[in-house]
Enzyme design. Structure first.
Site, mmCIF file in Angstrom:
data_model
loop_
_atom_site.group_PDB
_atom_site.id
_atom_site.type_symbol
_atom_site.label_atom_id
_atom_site.label_comp_id
_atom_site.label_asym_id
_atom_site.label_seq_id
_atom_site.Cartn_x
_atom_site.Cartn_y
_atom_site.Cartn_z
ATOM 1 N N ALA A 191 12.832 46.653 6.026
ATOM 2 C CA ALA A 191 11.905 45.585 5.624
ATOM 3 C C ALA A 191 12.025 45.315 4.130
ATOM 4 O O ALA A 191 12.096 44.157 3.698
ATOM 5 C CB ALA A 191 10.474 45.958 5.994
ATOM 6 N N ASP A 192 12.054 46.365 3.320
ATOM 7 C CA ASP A 192 12.203 46.198 1.874
ATOM 8 C C ASP A 192 13.560 45.596 1.519
ATOM 9 O O ASP A 192 13.651 44.638 0.731
ATOM 10 C CB ASP A 192 12.068 47.558 1.177
ATOM 11 C CG ASP A 192 10.625 47.949 0.943
ATOM 12 O OD1 ASP A 192 9.788 47.059 0.734
ATOM 13 O OD2 ASP A 192 10.331 49.155 0.961
ATOM 14 N N LEU A 193 14.624 46.168 2.071
ATOM 15 C CA LEU A 193 15.964 45.743 1.676
ATOM 16 C C LEU A 193 16.264 44.318 2.140
ATOM 17 O O LEU A 193 16.854 43.535 1.395
ATOM 18 C CB LEU A 193 17.000 46.723 2.234
ATOM 19 C CG LEU A 193 16.904 48.145 1.675
ATOM 20 C CD1 LEU A 193 17.857 49.083 2.418
ATOM 21 C CD2 LEU A 193 17.211 48.175 0.180
ATOM 22 N N ASP A 217 7.059 49.238 3.588
ATOM 23 C CA ASP A 217 8.136 49.057 4.552
ATOM 24 C C ASP A 217 7.725 49.480 5.963
ATOM 25 O O ASP A 217 7.862 48.712 6.924
ATOM 26 C CB ASP A 217 9.367 49.848 4.094
ATOM 27 C CG ASP A 217 10.522 49.692 5.058
ATOM 28 O OD1 ASP A 217 11.326 48.758 4.860
ATOM 29 O OD2 ASP A 217 10.624 50.485 6.009
#
Length: 395
Positions: A167-169, A139
């Site tokens: 970024a991940d979510l 992330d």
């Protein structure tokens, strides 16, 4: 009824983006079978602090409505279990580094031969094509690489990451979008397909107007702290008792704001008549507003502006968010029964569907909690299960 009932998802992903995507599918009724490494499990189980009764809060928040099976993917017997699960699955989600599952015999080309109707969602840092495809992606790395950090933070300070793993979510959200499109397409073609989602692509997509803005002006967007590059005032200010937000993106609301707070003199100042002028004279206007706001209690400001429909509000801390009447009225705090965590609370379902709502059915699973249950569904006998345990192909 739930919209994704009878959809079976095989999750081979770890950490955040993949598990978040599968959880969202599970919330809408899909049967999520989470494949984890024996003994260790998903890396997210070890992301601490914070923890709750020795359970990672990261894992708890991202793995409800799933069943966990612990399989050694490197063993022939473990791989055979996965192949049997693949035959019955509608969706497979994985986020191994590019090429890893191909070497293990679990890549898309192999899996689609077993089940041509499967939707194979591959999540990675940089995508499955291009010169950077083999790089590891996390992330923080992609917040920097994808430009997000360059526009986050105060102008005179170093670039900053967002306060959450955006970024991940966001990639998890885009992955769900791709999976649902592929499932819809399958209704027409009766064929599955590869869904290639990456943290980099997601961050570039989220740059939104800043990309055509750069090509239009030749100037990359800069950091403005809590402020907005296109609107003034549209940022945080400090009242007498707490920090607040004034969000005024047009001239109509600017006039309402000034009249409500007795700032008619600002309406007569040529530097602040239009939003373009306010942006041009940002530093002067923000200094004036801050000086005036600092003499008011926040509730006095909110009362006057709310009466005129001018967007404003407090900057809540997490404890204030989770106890706020509006948050509670929207059922955004779930009360969950968990074998190890008493009174577990999790974020609720952000989308409300009138006829096919999200439903909480399963607590975040213990490692391998459903291994035997899932194997029996695949017609494994007790003696088979005990043998697999003995050779440590499962846990």
């Amino acid at each position: 009824m739930q919209a994704l009932e009878e959809i079976k998802v095989l999750e081979l992903s770890r950490t955040l983006a993949g598990p978040y995507a599968s959880m969202l599918l599970g919330d809408m009724g899909a049967d999520i079978i989470k494949v984890e490494q024996p003994e260790k499990g998903d890396d997210l189980r070890h992301f601490t602090p914070p923890s709750w009764n020795e359970e990672s809060c990261y894992f708890l928040a991202t793995n409800r409505n799933k069943r966990s099976i612990a399989i050694d993917l490197k063993s022939p017997e473990g791989k055979e279990i996965v192949y049997k699960l693949v035959k019955e699955a509608d969706v497979l989600i994985e986020n191994f580094r590019t090429g890893t599952l191909d070497k293990m015999g679990l890549g898309y080309e192999t899996i689609k031969e077993i089940n041509p109707r499967i939707i194979y969602c591959s999540i990675s840092g940089f995508g499955r094509t291009g010169p950077e495809r083999f790089r590891a992606g996390y992330d923080l790395l992609l917040q920097g690489f994808g430009g997000l950090m360059s526009i986050t933070g105060e102008p005179d300070c170093p670039p900053a990451k967002t306060g959450l793993s955006i970024a991940d979510l966001s990639t998890g959200l885009f992955a769900v979008y791709g999976i649902l499109i592929a499932l819809f397409a399958r209704l027409k073609t009766n064929k599955g397909q590869l869904v290639d989602a990456s943290l980099l692509d997601s961050q570039v997509a989220l740059l939104n107007h800043m990309i055509p803005g750069y090509f239009a002006t030749g100037q990359p967007a800069r950091r403005h702290g809590s402020a907005h590059e296109s609107f003034v005032p549209y940022q945080a200010f400090t009242a007498k008792d707490q920090d607040i937000i004034l969000a005024i993106p047009n001239n109509r609301l600017w006039e309402k704001c000034c009249r409500a707070l007795g700032w008619e003199d600002l309406l007569e100042d040529f530097r602040f008549v239009t939003n373009d002028e306010r942006v041009r004279h940002r530093a002067i206007l923000v200094t004036i507003i801050q000086e005036r706001v600092s003499k008011w209690e926040s509730n006095e400001i909110f009362k006057l502006l709310d009466a005129e429909g001018v967007p404003c509000g407090p900057i809540h801390t997490i404890d204030q968010v989770v106890t706020h009447p509006q948050v509670l009225a929207r059922d955004m705090i779930l009360e969950v029964n968990h074998p190890n965590v008493k009174n577990l609370r999790l974020p609720g379902f952000p989308i409300k569907l009138s006829d096919t709502p999200a439903i909480f059915k399963k607590h975040p699973p213990l490692l391998g909690e459903h291994t035997e249950e899932i194997l029996r569904e695949l017609d494994y006998k007790n003696e088979d299960i005990q043998f697999l345990k003995k050779i440590k192909a499962i846990e």
